[in-house]
Motif scaffolding. Structure first.
Motif, PDB file in Angstrom:
ATOM      1  N   ARG A 159     -26.331 -34.017  27.305  1.00 53.26           N
ATOM      2  CA  ARG A 159     -25.281 -33.098  26.891  1.00 53.26           C
ATOM      3  C   ARG A 159     -24.100 -33.194  27.857  1.00 53.26           C
ATOM      4  NH1 ARG A 159     -27.886 -33.219  22.971  1.00 53.26           N
ATOM      5  NH2 ARG A 159     -29.086 -31.543  21.961  1.00 53.26           N
ATOM      6  N   VAL A 160     -22.906 -33.307  27.302  1.00 54.40           N
ATOM      7  CA  VAL A 160     -21.684 -33.223  28.100  1.00 54.40           C
ATOM      8  C   VAL A 160     -21.294 -31.752  28.140  1.00 54.40           C
ATOM      9  CG1 VAL A 160     -19.266 -33.894  28.300  1.00 54.40           C
ATOM     10  CG2 VAL A 160     -20.959 -35.525  27.438  1.00 54.40           C
ATOM     11  N   THR A 161     -21.259 -31.172  29.327  1.00 54.38           N
ATOM     12  CA  THR A 161     -21.074 -29.724  29.442  1.00 54.38           C
ATOM     13  C   THR A 161     -19.739 -29.309  30.043  1.00 54.38           C
ATOM     14  OG1 THR A 161     -22.362 -29.860  31.502  1.00 54.38           O
ATOM     15  CG2 THR A 161     -23.520 -29.161  29.504  1.00 54.38           C
ATOM     16  N   ARG A 162     -19.029 -30.230  30.690  1.00 49.74           N
ATOM     17  CA  ARG A 162     -17.704 -29.898  31.231  1.00 49.74           C
ATOM     18  C   ARG A 162     -16.861 -31.146  31.274  1.00 49.74           C
ATOM     19  NH1 ARG A 162     -16.394 -27.844  36.619  1.00 49.74           N
ATOM     20  NH2 ARG A 162     -18.343 -28.773  37.341  1.00 49.74           N
ATOM     21  N   VAL A 163     -15.574 -31.024  30.945  1.00 50.16           N
ATOM     22  CA  VAL A 163     -14.634 -32.127  31.061  1.00 50.16           C
ATOM     23  C   VAL A 163     -13.314 -31.590  31.600  1.00 50.16           C
ATOM     24  CG1 VAL A 163     -13.307 -33.909  29.864  1.00 50.16           C
ATOM     25  CG2 VAL A 163     -15.648 -33.418  29.137  1.00 50.16           C
ATOM     26  N   VAL A 164     -12.786 -32.243  32.619  1.00 51.81           N
ATOM     27  CA  VAL A 164     -11.434 -31.979  33.108  1.00 51.81           C
ATOM     28  C   VAL A 164     -10.656 -33.281  33.022  1.00 51.81           C
ATOM     29  CG1 VAL A 164      -9.996 -31.349  35.075  1.00 51.81           C
ATOM     30  CG2 VAL A 164     -12.106 -30.095  34.634  1.00 51.81           C
ATOM     31  N   SER A 165      -9.530 -33.252  32.333  1.00 52.25           N
ATOM     32  CA  SER A 165      -8.660 -34.425  32.212  1.00 52.25           C
ATOM     33  C   SER A 165      -7.337 -34.117  32.896  1.00 52.25           C
ATOM     34  CB  SER A 165      -8.414 -34.780  30.749  1.00 52.25           C
ATOM     35  OG  SER A 165      -9.564 -35.321  30.152  1.00 52.25           O
ATOM     36  N   ALA A 166      -7.021 -34.862  33.937  1.00 53.37           N
ATOM     37  CA  ALA A 166      -5.738 -34.739  34.619  1.00 53.37           C
ATOM     38  C   ALA A 166      -4.893 -35.937  34.228  1.00 53.37           C
ATOM     39  CB  ALA A 166      -5.930 -34.682  36.134  1.00 53.37           C
ATOM     40  N   ILE A 167      -3.737 -35.697  33.615  1.00 50.94           N
ATOM     41  CA  ILE A 167      -2.969 -36.752  32.961  1.00 50.94           C
ATOM     42  C   ILE A 167      -1.536 -36.788  33.469  1.00 50.94           C
ATOM     43  CG2 ILE A 167      -2.137 -37.635  30.750  1.00 50.94           C
ATOM     44  CD1 ILE A 167      -5.167 -37.750  31.033  1.00 50.94           C
ATOM     45  N   ASP A 168      -1.070 -37.982  33.793  1.00 48.48           N
ATOM     46  CA  ASP A 168       0.341 -38.235  34.065  1.00 48.48           C
ATOM     47  C   ASP A 168       0.942 -38.856  32.810  1.00 48.48           C
ATOM     48  OD1 ASP A 168       2.845 -39.141  34.824  1.00 48.48           O
ATOM     49  OD2 ASP A 168       2.067 -40.768  36.081  1.00 48.48           O
ATOM     50  N   GLY A 169       1.619 -38.042  32.014  1.00 43.49           N
ATOM     51  CA  GLY A 169       2.265 -38.516  30.791  1.00 43.49           C
ATOM     52  C   GLY A 169       3.772 -38.483  30.882  1.00 43.49           C
ATOM     53  N   GLY A 170       4.323 -38.539  32.108  1.00 40.25           N
ATOM     54  CA  GLY A 170       5.768 -38.407  32.235  1.00 40.25           C
ATOM     55  C   GLY A 170       6.184 -36.983  31.911  1.00 40.25           C
ATOM     56  N   ARG A 171       7.413 -36.819  31.424  1.00 34.24           N
ATOM     57  CA  ARG A 171       7.879 -35.491  31.042  1.00 34.24           C
ATOM     58  C   ARG A 171       7.224 -35.099  29.723  1.00 34.24           C
ATOM     59  NH1 ARG A 171      12.504 -33.584  28.404  1.00 34.24           N
ATOM     60  NH2 ARG A 171      13.257 -35.714  28.223  1.00 34.24           N
ATOM     61  N   VAL A 172       6.559 -33.986  29.705  1.00 28.81           N
ATOM     62  CA  VAL A 172       5.844 -33.524  28.518  1.00 28.81           C
ATOM     63  C   VAL A 172       6.830 -32.809  27.608  1.00 28.81           C
ATOM     64  CG1 VAL A 172       3.998 -32.047  27.658  1.00 28.81           C
ATOM     65  CG2 VAL A 172       3.678 -33.350  29.779  1.00 28.81           C
ATOM     66  N   LEU A 173       7.017 -33.331  26.400  1.00 30.05           N
ATOM     67  CA  LEU A 173       7.994 -32.771  25.469  1.00 30.05           C
ATOM     68  C   LEU A 173       7.477 -31.520  24.770  1.00 30.05           C
ATOM     69  CD1 LEU A 173       9.378 -36.066  23.869  1.00 30.05           C
ATOM     70  CD2 LEU A 173      10.214 -34.812  25.861  1.00 30.05           C
ATOM     71  N   ASN A 174       6.181 -31.462  24.524  1.00 30.22           N
ATOM     72  CA  ASN A 174       5.572 -30.276  23.907  1.00 30.22           C
ATOM     73  C   ASN A 174       4.154 -30.166  24.452  1.00 30.22           C
ATOM     74  OD1 ASN A 174       3.988 -28.613  22.071  1.00 30.22           O
ATOM     75  ND2 ASN A 174       5.717 -28.710  20.661  1.00 30.22           N
ATOM     76  N   GLU A 175       3.951 -29.200  25.322  1.00 32.62           N
ATOM     77  CA  GLU A 175       2.659 -29.102  26.008  1.00 32.62           C
ATOM     78  C   GLU A 175       1.520 -28.841  25.026  1.00 32.62           C
ATOM     79  OE1 GLU A 175       0.579 -26.732  29.733  1.00 32.62           O
ATOM     80  OE2 GLU A 175       2.707 -26.453  29.283  1.00 32.62           O
ATOM     81  N   LYS A 176       1.796 -28.110  23.961  1.00 36.70           N
ATOM     82  CA  LYS A 176       0.747 -27.769  23.006  1.00 36.70           C
ATOM     83  C   LYS A 176       0.269 -29.004  22.252  1.00 36.70           C
ATOM     84  CE  LYS A 176      -0.368 -24.221  19.585  1.00 36.70           C
ATOM     85  NZ  LYS A 176       0.141 -23.030  18.862  1.00 36.70           N
TER      86      LYS A 176
END
Length: 736
Positions: free
Chosen positions: A614-631
Motif C-alpha cells: 500500500r502506498v500511504t503517503r506521497v509528497v511531490s516537490a516540483i519546480d515548474g517555473g512560474r505557476v500560471l494557475n496553482e489549482k
C-alpha cells in the motif's frame, strides 16, 4: 526578450472556465456531434499477429440489413503514408496489402446505417489467413534491431576509466512492460465530405497534425481539411498521432458519400492508438567512497512495431540528471509483431527514471549514505552536456522542501527498521526531471467595441486547463476582467498550435498569446498615434499599462482611455493581432532551457505474510517555473501521481506469447488504481520564474508521473531489504 511582468491574477487557483460546460453535460466531445444522414463504421481486426490474408469473404456482411459498404485491401484505394511530423513518421496507411503485422490490425471497415448493424455486419466478415510465427519478445534474437534510431545516444568523458577509479559500483537489469493509454473517452472520428473538402471531428491532441496528414494521404489541399476538437475525453498521448482508424473513417465517408462516425471499442483501444513500449535496461553506476559519481552507463532496449518509427530513448535521462564526468547512454529497438507504440504520459522518462533512480538508491545503500544526501552531492548545477547554466533549476529546493514536508530526517537508515503492527513501513524517494520541449506556436487576439476580447489558437485542452490558463493570461495582459475574455481552441482553421504533449504546449502557447496581446496593444496605439483627441497620442507599448479595460500611461495613470472608446471614435468594430513564439536558442541566450525538476517522497506499508503493498503517503516537490494557475497545476501533479502509482503497482498490457493477442484488453482485466489505492497527495511548487521565455513557465503535465515507480521501489527496499527491478511490483515479488 520582451519583459514579462507577473500578472496579479496569474498563479491564483481559479476554477476552470470550462467547468460549467463539463459539469452540465453541454461540452461537446467528438462522439457528441452528428450530421444529417450520418452513418456508422465498425472495424474488423486480424485474429493473427503475423502472416498474410489468403481470402476475405465479405458477402454476408455486404448483404446484411443497412450495410452500405465493406472496404478491404482488395477494394481500398491506394493511399499515401502521412507526412513526417515532430513525432517522426506517421503510422502506415491501412488496408494497403494482404500482410498482417500484428494481432488486431484493421483488415476491413464496414459501414451501415446504425452502429449496431455495422458491428453485427463486421462480425460476418470471414478472413482466411496464412499464418507465420510472430516475433513478440523484445529479447528475441531473431528480431531486427534498430540502433540509435534518432541519433540521440550520448557519450562524454571516458566511462571505462571512470569505473576503474570507482570505489563502489552497482549494476542491474530493469524491465518495464507495455502500458496502454486508457482515456475514459473512446477515441472517435466523424468525417463529412463536401466536394473535395472534409470536416473531421477527432479525438486528437493535435488538430494541425490531423489536417496535414489527411491532406497528404488523400491528396487534397490542407485548406480543404478542417479538424475540430474543442473537447477531448482524455488522451495521455493516445491522441498525438494520426491513427489508421481516423484514416478509415475519412475514407469510408468519401466512399459512401455520407458523414461517417467511427468509435473504437475498448478492446480496439488496446490495438489501435498506441501504448507505452516495454523496455529492458542495463545500468551501471560508479562512485567514490565520498559519494561523488564518476561513471554512468545506461543501455536501453525497447520494442517497436514492424513498420513504425516511434522512438523512446529510455536511457537518455541518465545523460543529464547528475553531475557525472563520464557517461554513456545507448538505445536500441527490436522490431516485433505488435501494434504501433506511441507516447504515453512521460514517455521514455517514466521507464528510464525507474532504472536510474532505483540504481542511485542502491548505490546509496552500498555506500552507507542517505539517498537524499547522495543526490544533493551530485546535483548538476549546470547542464551536464551543454556546460551552460540552466535557465532555472530549483531541484535543490525541491529536495529540501519536499524532505521537510515529508519528514525524511526521521527515516532510519536500516532496512526493515520501521513497523506498525503487522505492517512493514518503508520510506523512499526519487529525483525527477523532464526535458524542456517547446516548438513554434501562433495565436490571434481580438478586442471588440463592447470591450470583450476573443483569443484563439488551434491547440487542444485534454484536461490540463489550457482554456483556463490562457483566459487568465490574456485577461491580465489586456487588462480585462476574466469574464470579458473568451479563449477558444480545437479548430485547425485557427492559428497554428503544436501538440498538447511533452509538457510543451503551455509554454509555447503562453508565449504566443503574450506576443499576440502585446501586438494588439501596439495596434491600438497605432490607431491613436496621430489622434489629437487621445491622451495616448504618440505612446509606445512600453509607455502604457493595461487595466480595467483601459490603456494608461505609466508615468501618468490618469491619462488613458478605454479600448471601446478608441474603437468607437475611429469607427472600428474590433482590432486583431497575431502573435507567434519560437523555441529559445540556448547558445544565443547563454543558458540551457530547463524543463521541470522535482523530488518525490513516498511511504509504503507492506504486509509480509500476504504480500500486500500500500502506498500511504506521497509528497511531490516540483519546480515548474512560474505557476500560471496553482489549482490546475496541482491537479496535473496529482493526476500524474495516480499514473505513477498505477505504473508501479498495477499496469501491464499482457500479450499472449503464442498468438500475439492482448489478453487483458478490457477494464475488467487491465488493472488500474481506484480511490482506495491512492492516498492524499501533497504538492508543493518550488523555485520561480524561468528565464528562457516570456511566459517564464515550464510544463508540469509529464513530470507528475516520473519518479513514482522508483520512489515506491526504493521505499519497498527500505521496508523489506528486497530490491525490485521489474514493473509492476506484484505479490509474488514481495513474497518470493
Amino acid at each position: 526578450m520582451t519583459t514579462f511582468q507577473t500578472p496579479a491574477s496569474l498563479g491564483a487557483g481559479i476554477d476552470r472556465v470550462d467547468a460549467p460546460l463539463k459539469t452540465t453535460g453541454t461540452a461537446h466531445y467528438p462522439n457528441d456531434f452528428s450530421y444529417p444522414g450520418l452513418v456508422h463504421a465498425a472495424l474488423v481486426g486480424s485474429t493473427i499477429a503475423a502472416g498474410r490474408i489468403r481470402a476475405i469473404d465479405a458477402s454476408a456482411a455486404q448483404a446484411a440489413p443497412g450495410v452500405l459498404t465493406v472496404i478491404t485491401y482488395l477494394t481500398a484505394p491506394r493511399l499515401e503514408r502521412g507526412p513526417v511530423s515532430l513525432l517522426g513518421k506517421s503510422p502506415p496507411a491501412p488496408l494497403q496489402d494482404d500482410r498482417i503485422l500484428h494481432h488486431g490490425q484493421h483488415v476491413a471497415v464496414v459501414v451501415a446505417d446504425t452502429p449496431e448493424r455495422a458491428r453485427y455486419a463486421a462480425s460476418l466478415v470471414r478472413v482466411t489467413y496464412e499464418t507465420a510465427e510472430p516475433l513478440l519478445d523484445v529479447r528475441d534474437p531473431r528480431a531486427e534491431t534498430v540502433e540509435n534510431p534518432w541519433g540521440l545516444d550520448t557519450r562524454r568523458g571516458d566511462p571505462d576509466a571512470g569505473f576503474e577509479q570507482a570505489d563502489a559500483v552497482v549494476e542491474g537489469e530493469y524491465t518495464t512492460p507495455d502500458n496502454t493509454n486508457n482515456p475514459l473517452g473512446l477515441m472517435t472520428t466523424i468525417a463529412s465530405w463536401h466536394g473535395d473538402s472534409v470536416t473531421i471531428h477527432d479525438s486528437t491532441q493535435w488538430p494541425y497534425n490531423v489536417r496535414t496528414s489527411i491532406a497528404r494521404i488523400f491528396g487534397v489541399p490542407e485548406s480543404g481539411v478542417r479538424v475540430l476538437a474543442p473537447f477531448v475525453g482524455g488522451g495521455f498521448g493516445a491522441g498525438l498521432r494520426v491513427w489508421p482508424h481516423t484514416v478509415l473513417a475519412v475514407l469510408a465517408a468519401r466512399e459512401v458519400k455520407h458523414p461517417v462516425k467511427l468509435v473504437l471499442t475498448r478492446p480496439q483501444m488496446f490495438t489501435s492508438v498506441g501504448h507505452r513500449p516495454d523496455s529492458v535496461q542495463h545500468i551501471r553506476i560508479g562512485a567514490t567512497s565520498a559519494g561523488d559519481l564518476v561513471a554512468i552507463e545506461h543501455h536501453g532496449l525497447s520494442s517497436v512495431a514492424m513498420e513504425d518509427d516511434d522512438y523512446e530513448p529510455v536511457s537518455l535521462c541518465s545523460a543529464v540528471s547528475y553531475a557525472c564526468p563520464n557517461v554513456v547512454t545507448r538505445d536500441r529497438q527490436a522490431r516485433l509483431n505488435i501494434p504501433c507504440p506511441g507516447s504515453m504520459r512521460a514517455p521514455a522518462e517514466a521507464q528510464g527514471n525507474f532504472a536510474l533512480e532505483s540504481a542511485i538508491d542502491e548505490l546509496a545503500h552500498t555506500l552507507g549514505m542517505d539517498p537524499l544526501d547522495l543526490r544533493l552531492r551530485n546535483i548538476a548545477d549546470t547542464h551536464p552536456v551543454l556546460g551552460l547554466p540552466w535557465s532555472s533549476n530549483a531541484l535543490r529546493e525541491c529536495y529540501t522542501e519536499g524532505a521537510a514536508r515529508f519528514g525524511w530526517s526521521r527515516r532510519p537508515p536500516g532496512t526493515g527498521s520501521l513497523r506498525d503492527g503487522r505492517w512493514l513501513v518503508g520510506l523512499g524517494m526519487a529525483s525527477v526531471s523532464y526535458p524542456f520541449f517547446q516548438v513554434p506556436c501562433q495565436a490571434r487576439a481580438s478586442l471588440r467595441r463592447d470591450g470583450s476580447a476573443y483569443v484563439r489558437s488551434a491547440a487542444t485542452d485534454i484536461g490540463t486547463g489550457t482554456y483556463t490558463v490562457m483566459t487568465q493570461l490574456a485577461a491580465e495582459l489586456l487588462g480585462l476582467d476574466i469574464a470579458k475574455v473568451r479563449f477558444d481552441l480545437g479548430d485547425s482553421d485557427m492559428p497554428y498550435a503544436p501538440m498538447a504533449g511533452g509538457s510543451g504546449l503551455t509554454g509555447a502557447l503562453a508565449n504566443a498569446v503574450h506576443a499576440a496581446c502585446r501586438t494588439l496593444v501596439a495596434e491600438f496605439l497605432d490607431v491613436v498615434r496621430d489622434d489629437d483627441a487621445s491622451p495616448l497620442r504618440g505612446a509606445r507599448p512600453d509607455d502604457v499599462t493595461a487595466a480595467d479595460g483601459r490603456l494608461r500611461l505609466i508615468g501618468d495613470p490618469g491619462a488613458g482611455e478605454s479600448y471601446a472608446d478608441i474603437l468607437a471614435r475611429h469607427g472600428l468594430e474590433e482590432l486583431s493581432a497575431d502573435g507567434r513564439s519560437t523555441p529559445p536558442d540556448a547558445r544565443r541566450l547563454g543558458m540551457a532551457a530547463a524543463g521541470a525538476f522535482g523530488a518525490k517522497f513516498v511511504e509504503v506499508r507492506i504486509d509480509p505474510q500476504l504480500g500486500l503493498l500500500r502506498v500511504t503517503r506521497v509528497v511531490s516537490a516540483i519546480d515548474g517555473g512560474r505557476v500560471l494557475n496553482e489549482k490546475t497545476a496541482t491537479s496535473q501533479i496529482v493526476g500524474g501521481t495516480v499514473g505513477g502509482i498505477s505504473q508501479a503497482l498495477f499496469e501491464e498490457t499482457v500479450t499472449d506469447a503464442v498468438t500475439g493477442r492482448i489478453a487483458n484488453a478490457t477494464f475488467g482485466d487491465y488493472l488500474m488504481p481506484v480511490n482506495a489505492d491512492v492516498p492524499d497527495v501533497e504538492v508543493v511548487f518550488c523555485g520561480g520564474s524561468d528565464r528562457a521565455t516570456d511566459a517564464s513557465t515550464k510544463g508540469v503535465g509529464e513530470v507528475g508521473l516520473v519518479g513514482l515507480a522508483a520512489a515506491i521501489g526504493n521505499a519497498v527496499h527500505h521496508a523489506t531489504g528486497r530490491r525490485l527491478r521489474s514493473l509492476p511490483f506484484t505479490i509474488d515479488q514481495l513474497m518470493g
